[in-house]
Design a protein around this motif. Structure first.
Motif, PDB file in Angstrom:
ATOM      1  N   ALA A  15       0.809  -1.109  -0.132  1.00  0.00           N
ATOM      2  CA  ALA A  15       0.233   0.297   0.367  1.00  0.00           C
ATOM      3  C   ALA A  15       0.702   1.401  -0.319  1.00  0.00           C
ATOM      4  O   ALA A  15       0.533   2.822  -0.478  1.00  0.00           O
ATOM      5  CB  ALA A  15      -0.982  -0.239   0.857  1.00  0.00           C
ATOM      6  N   ALA A  16       1.678   1.393   0.671  1.00  0.00           N
ATOM      7  CA  ALA A  16       2.889   2.824   0.816  1.00  0.00           C
ATOM      8  C   ALA A  16       3.835   2.607  -0.446  1.00  0.00           C
ATOM      9  O   ALA A  16       3.872   3.423  -1.011  1.00  0.00           O
ATOM     10  CB  ALA A  16       4.021   2.739   1.479  1.00  0.00           C
ATOM     11  N   ALA A  17       3.664   1.509  -1.517  1.00  0.00           N
ATOM     12  CA  ALA A  17       4.820   1.141  -2.963  1.00  0.00           C
ATOM     13  C   ALA A  17       3.817   2.017  -3.580  1.00  0.00           C
ATOM     14  O   ALA A  17       3.704   2.747  -4.363  1.00  0.00           O
ATOM     15  CB  ALA A  17       5.008   0.720  -2.559  1.00  0.00           C
ATOM     16  N   ILE A  18       2.445   1.712  -3.266  1.00  0.00           N
ATOM     17  CA  ILE A  18       1.764   2.270  -4.335  1.00  0.00           C
ATOM     18  C   ILE A  18       0.775   3.960  -4.071  1.00  0.00           C
ATOM     19  O   ILE A  18       1.188   4.817  -5.047  1.00  0.00           O
ATOM     20  CB  ILE A  18      -0.125   1.255  -4.669  1.00  0.00           C
ATOM     21  CG1 ILE A  18       0.456   0.348  -4.593  1.00  0.00           C
ATOM     22  CG2 ILE A  18      -1.233   2.034  -5.060  1.00  0.00           C
ATOM     23  CD1 ILE A  18      -1.165  -1.368  -4.406  1.00  0.00           C
ATOM     24  N   ALA A  19       0.906   4.279  -2.675  1.00  0.00           N
ATOM     25  CA  ALA A  19       0.646   5.796  -2.576  1.00  0.00           C
ATOM     26  C   ALA A  19       1.679   6.376  -2.886  1.00  0.00           C
ATOM     27  O   ALA A  19       1.053   7.641  -4.377  1.00  0.00           O
ATOM     28  CB  ALA A  19       0.635   5.744  -0.905  1.00  0.00           C
ATOM     29  N   ALA A  20       3.046   6.056  -2.349  1.00  0.00           N
ATOM     30  CA  ALA A  20       4.383   6.557  -3.676  1.00  0.00           C
ATOM     31  C   ALA A  20       4.076   6.745  -4.645  1.00  0.00           C
ATOM     32  O   ALA A  20       4.306   7.894  -5.677  1.00  0.00           O
ATOM     33  CB  ALA A  20       5.726   6.293  -2.935  1.00  0.00           C
ATOM     34  N   ARG A  21       3.670   5.916  -5.345  1.00  0.00           N
ATOM     35  CA  ARG A  21       3.983   5.911  -7.364  1.00  0.00           C
ATOM     36  C   ARG A  21       2.522   6.832  -7.766  1.00  0.00           C
ATOM     37  O   ARG A  21       3.175   7.245  -8.271  1.00  0.00           O
ATOM     38  CB  ARG A  21       3.580   4.382  -7.594  1.00  0.00           C
ATOM     39  CG  ARG A  21       3.158   4.237  -9.086  1.00  0.00           C
ATOM     40  CD  ARG A  21       2.588   2.802  -9.211  1.00  0.00           C
ATOM     41  NE  ARG A  21       2.355   3.165 -10.330  1.00  0.00           N
ATOM     42  CZ  ARG A  21       1.828   1.590 -10.902  1.00  0.00           C
ATOM     43  NH1 ARG A  21       1.946   0.690 -10.201  1.00  0.00           N
ATOM     44  NH2 ARG A  21       1.253   1.425 -12.115  1.00  0.00           N
ATOM     45  N   VAL A  22       1.471   7.059  -6.937  1.00  0.00           N
ATOM     46  CA  VAL A  22       0.531   7.488  -6.870  1.00  0.00           C
ATOM     47  C   VAL A  22       0.746   9.015  -7.017  1.00  0.00           C
ATOM     48  O   VAL A  22       0.363   9.920  -7.944  1.00  0.00           O
ATOM     49  CB  VAL A  22      -0.758   7.526  -6.349  1.00  0.00           C
ATOM     50  CG1 VAL A  22      -2.241   8.202  -6.720  1.00  0.00           C
ATOM     51  CG2 VAL A  22      -1.641   5.873  -7.199  1.00  0.00           C
ATOM     52  N   THR A  23       1.447   9.715  -5.550  1.00  0.00           N
ATOM     53  CA  THR A  23       1.358  10.675  -5.937  1.00  0.00           C
ATOM     54  C   THR A  23       3.143  11.380  -5.298  1.00  0.00           C
ATOM     55  O   THR A  23       3.190  12.684  -5.923  1.00  0.00           O
ATOM     56  CB  THR A  23       1.067  10.739  -3.454  1.00  0.00           C
ATOM     57  OG1 THR A  23       2.046  10.363  -3.511  1.00  0.00           O
ATOM     58  CG2 THR A  23      -0.226  10.718  -3.653  1.00  0.00           C
ATOM     59  N   GLY A  24       3.728  10.656  -5.859  1.00  0.00           N
ATOM     60  CA  GLY A  24       5.444  11.041  -5.915  1.00  0.00           C
ATOM     61  C   GLY A  24       6.045  11.071  -4.499  1.00  0.00           C
ATOM     62  O   GLY A  24       6.628  12.202  -4.487  1.00  0.00           O
ATOM     63  N   ARG A  25       5.047  11.039  -4.100  1.00  0.00           N
ATOM     64  CA  ARG A  25       5.637  11.355  -2.556  1.00  0.00           C
ATOM     65  C   ARG A  25       5.665   9.922  -0.897  1.00  0.00           C
ATOM     66  O   ARG A  25       4.790   9.564  -1.259  1.00  0.00           O
ATOM     67  CB  ARG A  25       4.547  12.081  -1.532  1.00  0.00           C
ATOM     68  CG  ARG A  25       5.166  13.686  -2.625  1.00  0.00           C
ATOM     69  CD  ARG A  25       3.707  14.780  -1.725  1.00  0.00           C
ATOM     70  NE  ARG A  25       4.227  15.949  -1.784  1.00  0.00           N
ATOM     71  CZ  ARG A  25       3.664  16.464  -3.299  1.00  0.00           C
ATOM     72  NH1 ARG A  25       3.043  15.636  -3.553  1.00  0.00           N
ATOM     73  NH2 ARG A  25       3.749  17.398  -4.091  1.00  0.00           N
ATOM     74  N   ALA A  26       7.144   9.956  -0.617  1.00  0.00           N
ATOM     75  CA  ALA A  26       6.653   8.679   0.538  1.00  0.00           C
ATOM     76  C   ALA A  26       6.120   9.483   1.246  1.00  0.00           C
ATOM     77  O   ALA A  26       5.700  10.184   1.652  1.00  0.00           O
ATOM     78  CB  ALA A  26       7.940   8.649   0.960  1.00  0.00           C
TER      79      ALA A  26
END
Length: 318
Positions: A15-26
């Motif tokens: 989920a964290a990796a997807i969130a970073a991919r979508v937003t460009g932010r960790a």
């Protein structure tokens, strides 16, 4: 839907990796929502932007996640208050959708401290959202489906029979309730079969209960989440589920009365039979394994639920 406990499950790291991919932010943090028995839903929070929701399906949930995308497009353009999809990959090993985070929590988390006026306004919003779903059309078939032509049954009573059969199987497998309770509900259904089968197949959002209706801590309606499919049949069905939950767990049952009033729907013997079916469904969830979010089963909860079922059965018969 019950999950195969041997099936690999999504993780917070995914989920964290997807969130970073979508937003460009960790994300600063990723936390799983503790409700919902099918998918794995996380809130990702950030230091410098609004949170997002990452909804991940199991390895067997591709069709359901595709349904969520289809229905979001269908319903949002008609004005339904569903969260915007920010990104999605429904072809990946674990299909996922990233969504805007509606402000607030599930209705059930706050409704006990809301006023009747606040509950009435929320009920009115839910009734309006349901009215949008009603207008999406049917193909003369009944039951749960993404598209109306794929609904599995030719009569509404067949969908109810299937619901009762699932509850019977679960109760028989868990051995926590007497399976004879299913016989009681089935007799009431059989007695009303002709009336049931006169009901047209109206499409509706079937899980707008004390969950999936998002409201702020102050009682303002934000929207509706987790729409993977529709149900085609009597649009009172989700109101009956909501009343079953409030009856079993304790809660402001006047909310359901307000919902029915705003929708122009009746509280009659057939509606109370639906409540009976859903109380049996709640009984059948005890002892089942879903996706890690299942509630623990206690003797006290089971006794209270059984009493609610008996009272409901008596009311249907009266």
């Amino acid at each position: 839907m019950q999950i195969n406990r041997e099936e690999p499950a999504p993780t917070p790291d995914l989920a964290a990796a997807i969130a970073a991919r979508v937003t460009g932010r960790a994300p600063n943090a990723v936390a799983r929502f503790t409700t919902g028995a099918r998918h794995y839903v996380y809130e990702a929070t950030f230091a410098d932007r609004q949170p997002i929701v990452v909804r991940i399906g199991s390895a067997s949930a591709h069709a359901e996640m595709a349904g969520a995308v289809h229905l979001s497009n269908l319903l949002r353009r008609r004005g339904a208050p569903l969260p915007a999809i920010l990104a999605q990959d429904i072809q990946s090993a674990f299909p996922w959708i990233a969504l805007e985070r509606l402000p607030g929590v599930d209705l059930g988390a706050v409704m006990g401290r809301l006023t009747d006026a606040q509950l009435d306004r929320i009920a009115a919003n839910v009734a309006r959202a349901q009215a949008i779903a009603y207008q999406t059309g049917s193909a003369g078939r009944y039951g749960y489906a993404i598209r109306p032509e794929d609904a599995p049954h030719s009569a509404w009573s067949q969908a109810l029979d299937a619901h009762l059969a699932r509850s019977r199987r679960r109760i028989a497998s868990a051995h926590l309730f007497d399976v004879a309770s299913a016989d009681i509900a089935q007799r009431e259904l059989d007695a009303m079969r002709d009336e049931i089968d006169s009901i047209p197949p109206t499409p509706f959002l079937h899980d707008t209960t004390t969950r999936n209706v998002i409201v702020t801590e102050e009682g303002a309606f934000s929207g509706i989440v987790d729409v993977d499919d529709l149900c085609f049949g009597d649009p009172r069905y989700p109101a009956a589920l909501t009343l079953a939950v409030l009856t079993a767990q304790g809660g402001p049952v006047q909310y359901v009365s307000a919902w029915l009033r705003h929708a122009g729907l009746s509280d009659d013997r057939l509606f109370r039979m639906y409540v009976l079916i859903f109380l049996l469904d709640l009984m059948s969830e005890h002892g089942q394994v879903f996706n890690g979010n299942q509630r623990p089963s206690s003797p006290e909860d089971r006794a209270a639920l059984h009493r609610a079922f008996e009272r409901s059965a008596a009311r249907v018969r009266s």
